[in-house]
Design an enzyme around this catalytic site. Structure first.
Site, PDB file in Angstrom:
ATOM      1  N   TYR A  13       0.823  -1.219   0.000  1.00 43.89           N
ATOM      2  CA  TYR A  13       0.000   0.000   0.000  1.00 43.89           C
ATOM      3  C   TYR A  13       0.854   1.265   0.000  1.00 43.89           C
ATOM      4  CZ  TYR A  13      -4.277  -2.605   0.487  1.00 43.89           C
ATOM      5  OH  TYR A  13      -5.335  -3.442   0.235  1.00 43.89           O
ATOM      6  N   GLU A 162       6.566   7.708   5.500  1.00 46.10           N
ATOM      7  CA  GLU A 162       5.477   8.059   4.581  1.00 46.10           C
ATOM      8  C   GLU A 162       4.238   8.458   5.393  1.00 46.10           C
ATOM      9  OE1 GLU A 162       5.479   8.567   1.272  1.00 46.10           O
ATOM     10  OE2 GLU A 162       3.587   9.375   2.000  1.00 46.10           O
ATOM     11  N   LYS A 222       7.359  10.096  12.887  1.00 50.15           N
ATOM     12  CA  LYS A 222       6.318   9.286  12.244  1.00 50.15           C
ATOM     13  C   LYS A 222       5.426   8.622  13.296  1.00 50.15           C
ATOM     14  CE  LYS A 222       3.817   7.060   9.573  1.00 50.15           C
ATOM     15  NZ  LYS A 222       2.816   7.641   8.709  1.00 50.15           N
ATOM     16  N   ASN A 226       1.267   9.573  14.017  1.00 52.82           N
ATOM     17  CA  ASN A 226       0.170   8.602  14.067  1.00 52.82           C
ATOM     18  C   ASN A 226      -0.474   8.557  15.451  1.00 52.82           C
ATOM     19  OD1 ASN A 226       0.083   7.926  11.420  1.00 52.82           O
ATOM     20  ND2 ASN A 226       1.089   5.945  11.626  1.00 52.82           N
ATOM     21  N   GLY A 275      -9.524   1.946  12.436  1.00 51.06           N
ATOM     22  CA  GLY A 275      -8.884   0.712  11.997  1.00 51.06           C
ATOM     23  C   GLY A 275      -7.685   1.084  11.153  1.00 51.06           C
ATOM     24  N   CYS A 278      -1.997   0.938  10.539  1.00 47.71           N
ATOM     25  CA  CYS A 278      -0.958   1.765  11.170  1.00 47.71           C
ATOM     26  C   CYS A 278      -1.227   2.181  12.607  1.00 47.71           C
ATOM     27  CB  CYS A 278      -0.734   3.012  10.324  1.00 47.71           C
ATOM     28  SG  CYS A 278      -0.038   2.615   8.716  1.00 47.71           S
ATOM     29  N   PHE A 340     -11.606  -0.630   6.242  1.00 47.71           N
ATOM     30  CA  PHE A 340     -11.425   0.149   7.486  1.00 47.71           C
ATOM     31  C   PHE A 340     -11.792   1.610   7.300  1.00 47.71           C
ATOM     32  CE2 PHE A 340      -7.586   2.817   7.370  1.00 47.71           C
ATOM     33  CZ  PHE A 340      -6.960   2.377   6.209  1.00 47.71           C
ATOM     34  N   LYS A 341     -11.945   2.050   6.042  1.00 50.13           N
ATOM     35  CA  LYS A 341     -12.467   3.383   5.725  1.00 50.13           C
ATOM     36  C   LYS A 341     -12.897   3.334   4.267  1.00 50.13           C
ATOM     37  CE  LYS A 341      -9.286   6.649   4.882  1.00 50.13           C
ATOM     38  NZ  LYS A 341      -8.039   7.469   4.844  1.00 50.13           N
ATOM     39  N   ARG A 444     -20.945   5.308  11.513  1.00 50.14           N
ATOM     40  CA  ARG A 444     -20.098   6.310  10.865  1.00 50.14           C
ATOM     41  C   ARG A 444     -20.700   7.705  10.824  1.00 50.14           C
ATOM     42  NH1 ARG A 444     -14.749   5.109   9.886  1.00 50.14           N
ATOM     43  NH2 ARG A 444     -14.561   2.891   9.605  1.00 50.14           N
TER      44      ARG A 444
HETATM   45  P1  NAD Z   1       2.061  -4.125   2.841  1.00 51.43           P
HETATM   46  O1  NAD Z   1       1.944  -5.347   3.683  1.00 51.43           O
HETATM   47  O2  NAD Z   1       0.926  -3.692   1.994  1.00 51.43           O
HETATM   48  O3  NAD Z   1       3.318  -4.321   1.841  1.00 51.43           O
HETATM   49  C1  NAD Z   1       4.556  -4.791   2.251  1.00 51.43           C
HETATM   50  C2  NAD Z   1       5.121  -5.690   1.138  1.00 51.43           C
HETATM   51  O4  NAD Z   1       6.471  -6.020   1.456  1.00 51.43           O
HETATM   52  C3  NAD Z   1       4.381  -7.021   0.989  1.00 51.43           C
HETATM   53  O5  NAD Z   1       3.863  -7.126  -0.325  1.00 51.43           O
HETATM   54  C4  NAD Z   1       5.474  -8.081   1.280  1.00 51.43           C
HETATM   55  O6  NAD Z   1       5.358  -9.241   0.464  1.00 51.43           O
HETATM   56  C5  NAD Z   1       6.727  -7.321   0.947  1.00 51.43           C
HETATM   57  N1  NAD Z   1       7.931  -7.870   1.577  1.00 51.43           N
HETATM   58  C6  NAD Z   1       8.128  -8.228   2.877  1.00 51.43           C
HETATM   59  N2  NAD Z   1       9.386  -8.676   3.055  1.00 51.43           N
HETATM   60  C7  NAD Z   1      10.011  -8.607   1.858  1.00 51.43           C
HETATM   61  C8  NAD Z   1      11.317  -8.921   1.411  1.00 51.43           C
HETATM   62  N3  NAD Z   1      12.253  -9.391   2.262  1.00 51.43           N
HETATM   63  N4  NAD Z   1      11.611  -8.742   0.104  1.00 51.43           N
HETATM   64  C9  NAD Z   1      10.682  -8.263  -0.759  1.00 51.43           C
HETATM   65  N5  NAD Z   1       9.419  -7.937  -0.388  1.00 51.43           N
HETATM   66  C10 NAD Z   1       9.088  -8.110   0.903  1.00 51.43           C
HETATM   67  O7  NAD Z   1       2.519  -2.970   3.816  1.00 51.43           O
HETATM   68  P2  NAD Z   1       2.257  -1.385   3.642  1.00 51.43           P
HETATM   69  O8  NAD Z   1       0.891  -1.057   4.094  1.00 51.43           O
HETATM   70  O9  NAD Z   1       2.718  -0.973   2.300  1.00 51.43           O
HETATM   71  O10 NAD Z   1       3.241  -0.825   4.752  1.00 51.43           O
HETATM   72  C11 NAD Z   1       4.644  -0.849   4.574  1.00 51.43           C
HETATM   73  C12 NAD Z   1       5.285   0.011   5.646  1.00 51.43           C
HETATM   74  O11 NAD Z   1       4.852   1.373   5.486  1.00 51.43           O
HETATM   75  C13 NAD Z   1       4.925  -0.367   7.084  1.00 51.43           C
HETATM   76  O12 NAD Z   1       6.036  -0.144   7.905  1.00 51.43           O
HETATM   77  C14 NAD Z   1       3.824   0.610   7.432  1.00 51.43           C
HETATM   78  O13 NAD Z   1       3.751   0.854   8.810  1.00 51.43           O
HETATM   79  C15 NAD Z   1       4.250   1.852   6.695  1.00 51.43           C
HETATM   80  N6  NAD Z   1       3.156   2.772   6.333  1.00 51.43           N
HETATM   81  C16 NAD Z   1       1.971   2.288   5.864  1.00 51.43           C
HETATM   82  C17 NAD Z   1       0.961   3.175   5.479  1.00 51.43           C
HETATM   83  C18 NAD Z   1      -0.368   2.669   4.971  1.00 51.43           C
HETATM   84  O14 NAD Z   1      -1.279   3.478   4.844  1.00 51.43           O
HETATM   85  N7  NAD Z   1      -0.527   1.410   4.664  1.00 51.43           N
HETATM   86  C19 NAD Z   1       1.178   4.540   5.540  1.00 51.43           C
HETATM   87  C20 NAD Z   1       2.408   5.005   6.000  1.00 51.43           C
HETATM   88  C21 NAD Z   1       3.385   4.103   6.385  1.00 51.43           C
HETATM   89  C1  UDX Z   2      -3.024   6.829   8.833  1.00 48.90           C
HETATM   90  C2  UDX Z   2      -2.479   8.268   8.856  1.00 48.90           C
HETATM   91  O1  UDX Z   2      -3.561   9.183   8.647  1.00 48.90           O
HETATM   92  C3  UDX Z   2      -1.424   8.450   7.784  1.00 48.90           C
HETATM   93  O2  UDX Z   2      -0.848   9.740   7.876  1.00 48.90           O
HETATM   94  C4  UDX Z   2      -0.353   7.395   7.988  1.00 48.90           C
HETATM   95  O3  UDX Z   2       0.642   7.513   6.980  1.00 48.90           O
HETATM   96  C5  UDX Z   2      -0.936   6.008   7.975  1.00 48.90           C
HETATM   97  O4  UDX Z   2      -1.959   5.906   8.981  1.00 48.90           O
HETATM   98  P1  UDX Z   2      -4.763   5.520   7.326  1.00 48.90           P
HETATM   99  O5  UDX Z   2      -4.761   4.537   8.438  1.00 48.90           O
HETATM  100  O6  UDX Z   2      -4.550   5.038   5.948  1.00 48.90           O
HETATM  101  O7  UDX Z   2      -3.671   6.653   7.581  1.00 48.90           O
HETATM  102  O8  UDX Z   2      -6.185   6.302   7.311  1.00 48.90           O
HETATM  103  P2  UDX Z   2      -6.799   7.450   8.243  1.00 48.90           P
HETATM  104  O9  UDX Z   2      -7.512   8.388   7.363  1.00 48.90           O
HETATM  105  O10 UDX Z   2      -5.812   8.010   9.153  1.00 48.90           O
HETATM  106  O11 UDX Z   2      -7.903   6.666   9.070  1.00 48.90           O
HETATM  107  C6  UDX Z   2      -7.556   5.724  10.079  1.00 48.90           C
HETATM  108  C7  UDX Z   2      -8.811   5.247  10.784  1.00 48.90           C
HETATM  109  O12 UDX Z   2      -9.353   6.277  11.596  1.00 48.90           O
HETATM  110  C8  UDX Z   2      -9.933   4.840   9.827  1.00 48.90           C
HETATM  111  O13 UDX Z   2     -10.580   3.701  10.311  1.00 48.90           O
HETATM  112  C9  UDX Z   2     -10.861   6.034   9.843  1.00 48.90           C
HETATM  113  O14 UDX Z   2     -12.183   5.703   9.526  1.00 48.90           O
HETATM  114  C10 UDX Z   2     -10.722   6.476  11.286  1.00 48.90           C
HETATM  115  N1  UDX Z   2     -11.051   7.893  11.495  1.00 48.90           N
HETATM  116  C11 UDX Z   2     -10.289   8.861  10.915  1.00 48.90           C
HETATM  117  C12 UDX Z   2     -12.123   8.239  12.299  1.00 48.90           C
HETATM  118  O15 UDX Z   2     -12.812   7.378  12.839  1.00 48.90           O
HETATM  119  N2  UDX Z   2     -12.413   9.565  12.486  1.00 48.90           N
HETATM  120  C13 UDX Z   2     -11.663  10.548  11.924  1.00 48.90           C
HETATM  121  O16 UDX Z   2     -11.983  11.724  12.149  1.00 48.90           O
HETATM  122  C14 UDX Z   2     -10.574  10.175  11.099  1.00 48.90           C
END
Ligand code: NAD
Ligand code: UDX
Length: 464
Positions: A13, A162, A222, A226, A275, A278, A340-341, A444
């Site tokens: 993601y 990120e 970071k 969060n 949800g 993160c 989750f949203k 919601r």
């Molecule tokens: P994700 O699970 O969607 O993706 C991670 C990917 O890494 C998976 O596809 C997995 O197969 C791959 N992977 C794991 N080990 C590997 C390896 N050794 N070699 C190659 N590929 C490998 O996770 P995500 O949601 O993209 O989150 C990644 C990181 O970014 C986490 O630390 C998370 O906390 C952070 N983050 C996530 C979000 C979000 O909104 N999802 C936002 C900001 C930061």
């Molecule tokens: C969050 C942070 O916002 C983002 O900056 C970080 O990089 C990753 O984690 P995300 O989890 O993707 O992003 O979505 P976010 O919009 O933050 O919502 C998180 C949860 O809180 C969702 O379930 C959402 O529905 C809920 N939420 C958010 C509420 O219930 N009320 C609000 O006012 C805002």
């Protein structure tokens, strides 16, 4: 230093959307996103760009433009590492499920594997970037592994967390409030590496929004961001319960409070609970770090944000049981929304999973509709909780392709994701097809009470 080749390990993601935007904005840089998950890479390479594995508004268009030009998805991790000048590590860092720190600490095994692989493969100097969310001081571990197991090449380690949110990832990446880059700004080599990454973002992000700090501040910022965001949701959710007891309306309270410019109006939407992959994971990690330094008051303070969130999910489900005359055994309950949203197909830590699990424990029959989440994902989410045999989940949970079918002959509807389309439904038709009294629980604050009560629904909304 001019960057020509970027590799990103992890096509999830964060890795997928972030690299798609970098590739689109920097056509002279080759960006290769690699992953060990073959199915995921195959989906990123699917000829039909609507089949890419992550649903985000606007993303498929960007992938269509850049893929094959300077954006590539591959399972050949070694080749991409070797070729790159700059490597983003964007793998998952879930909560540990075993051993020391179980249920709290971040599991860094995927990060360590990446570091060891980079060290083994690299034959030229690299800038290695922490894109994943990591405990403060992880860069030290990375440096230790890279310097001690490598082939004598030089590594600069940067932290570049990120901040995108799912559902708005493309907008967030195109127009970030800030880009944070932490590096070893005390040394010339460190400064050069920071500048190289600044130059990548400067293709589209104004300079005043690119913030450079030392590595530890970047890593900790970071987790702090969060924690602060989640805390706002738990704060307004705490007030929602008080509103329900006192006749106040949480939306009105949020508006009144949010108009104070010192507080601000964003992230004050009361809900069935936050949800996503993160918030919970990162706060637990923060709590663990605080405890490991003996800062128990700090740990307890942040842990309360999670406890409040668990309470919110539980009390929403309990209210359904109580309202349905203290039993839902054998009753059909329709769940609208599983993500989750809205605007994402991600279900990690979605409140819907926990509400459904609670109701299943009360012997309800559950029918789910979500516009973007696949059936197998819903079953996987429930199986993961281990609350009952997998077969039972398939017997008592049905997944359907439209909201009318979900609601037909049901005793109650629980709206758990704020998908826009739920506002456009023919609620009269839904009401007519339900058992009476027809209960509608809005987790919601999406629906208008007056019109639903006029149709005949027994209407319950969070914080009102
Ligand atoms: P994700 O699970 O969607 O993706 C991670 C990917 O890494 C998976 O596809 C997995 O197969 C791959 N992977 C794991 N080990 C590997 C390896 N050794 N070699 C190659 N590929 C490998 O996770 P995500 O949601 O993209 O989150 C990644 C990181 O970014 C986490 O630390 C998370 O906390 C952070 N983050 C996530 C979000 C979000 O909104 N999802 C936002 C900001 C930061
Ligand atoms: C969050 C942070 O916002 C983002 O900056 C970080 O990089 C990753 O984690 P995300 O989890 O993707 O992003 O979505 P976010 O919009 O933050 O919502 C998180 C949860 O809180 C969702 O379930 C959402 O529905 C809920 N939420 C958010 C509420 O219930 N009320 C609000 O006012 C805002």
């Amino acid at each position: 230093m001019k960057i020509k080749n970027i590799c990103c390990i992890g096509a999830g993601y964060v890795g997928g959307p972030t690299m798609a935007v970098i590739a689109q904005k920097c056509p002279e840089i080759n960006v290769t996103v690699v992953d060990i998950n073959e199915k995921r890479i195959a989906a990123w390479n699917d000829n039909d760009v609507d089949n890419i594995p992550i649903y985000e508004p606007g993303l498929s268009k960007i992938v269509a433009e850049a893929r094959g030009r300077n954006l590539f998805f591959s399972t050949d991790v070694d080749a991409a590492i070797d070729k790159a000048d700059m490597i983003f590590i964007s793998v998952n860092t879930p909560t540990k499920t075993y051993g020391i720190g179980k249920g709290m600490a971040a599991d860094l095994k995927f990060i360590e594997l990446c570091a060891r692989q980079i060290a083994r493969v690299s034959t030229s100097d690299k800038i290695v970037i922490e894109k994943s969310t990591l405990p403060v001081r992880t860069a030290e571990t990375l440096k230790n592994i890279l310097d001690n197991t490598g082939n004598g090449v030089n590594y600069q380690i940067l932290s570049n967390p990120e901040f995108l949110a799912e559902g708005t990832a493309v907008d967030d990446l195109m127009n970030p409030d800030r880009v944070l880059i932490g590096g070893d700004i005390e040394t010339e080599k460190g400064k050069e590496a920071v500048q190289a990454l600044v130059d990548v973002y400067a293709h589209w992000v104004p300079n005043e929004r690119i913030l450079t700090t030392n590595v530890w501040s970047s890593e900790l910022s970071k987790l702090t961001a969060n924690a602060f965001l989640a805390q706002r949701v738990s704060s307004i959710n705490a007030m929602s319960e008080l509103c329900e007891k006192t006749g106040a309306d949480v939306n009105e309270v949020a508006k009144a409070v949010g108009m104070d410019s010192r507080i601000g109006s964003k992230f004050l939407k009361s809900s069935v609970g936050f949800g996503g992959s993160c918030f919970q994971k990162d706060i637990l990690n923060l709590v663990y770090i605080a405890k490991s330094f003996g800062l128990h008051e700090v740990a307890d303070y942040w842990e309360q944000v999670i406890l409040m969130n668990d309470h919110q999910k539980r009390r929403f489900a309990a209210n359904i049981v109580k309202t349905l005359f203290n039993t839902v055994s054998g009753k059909k309950i329709a769940i609208l929304g599983w993500a989750f949203k809205k605007d994402t197909n991600d279900t990690r830590e979605s409140a819907a999973i926990y509400v459904a699990d609670y109701l299943l424990n009360e012997q309800a029959e559950i029918v789910v509709y979500d516009p973007k989440v696949k059936s197998e994902q819903i079953y996987t989410d429930l199986d993961y909780l281990n609350s009952r045999a997998e077969k039972e989940n398939r017997t008592h949970v049905t997944i359907v392709g439209n909201p009318y079918e979900a609601a037909k002959d049901s005793h109650a509807i629980a709206l758990l994701t704020e998908w826009d389309e739920f506002n456009e439904l023919d609620w009269k038709k839904i009401y007519d097809d339900m058992l009476k009294p027809a209960f509608l629980f809005d987790g919601r604050r999406l629906l208008e009470r007056k019109t639903k009560e006029k149709i005949g629904f027994e209407f319950y909304a969070i914080g009102n």
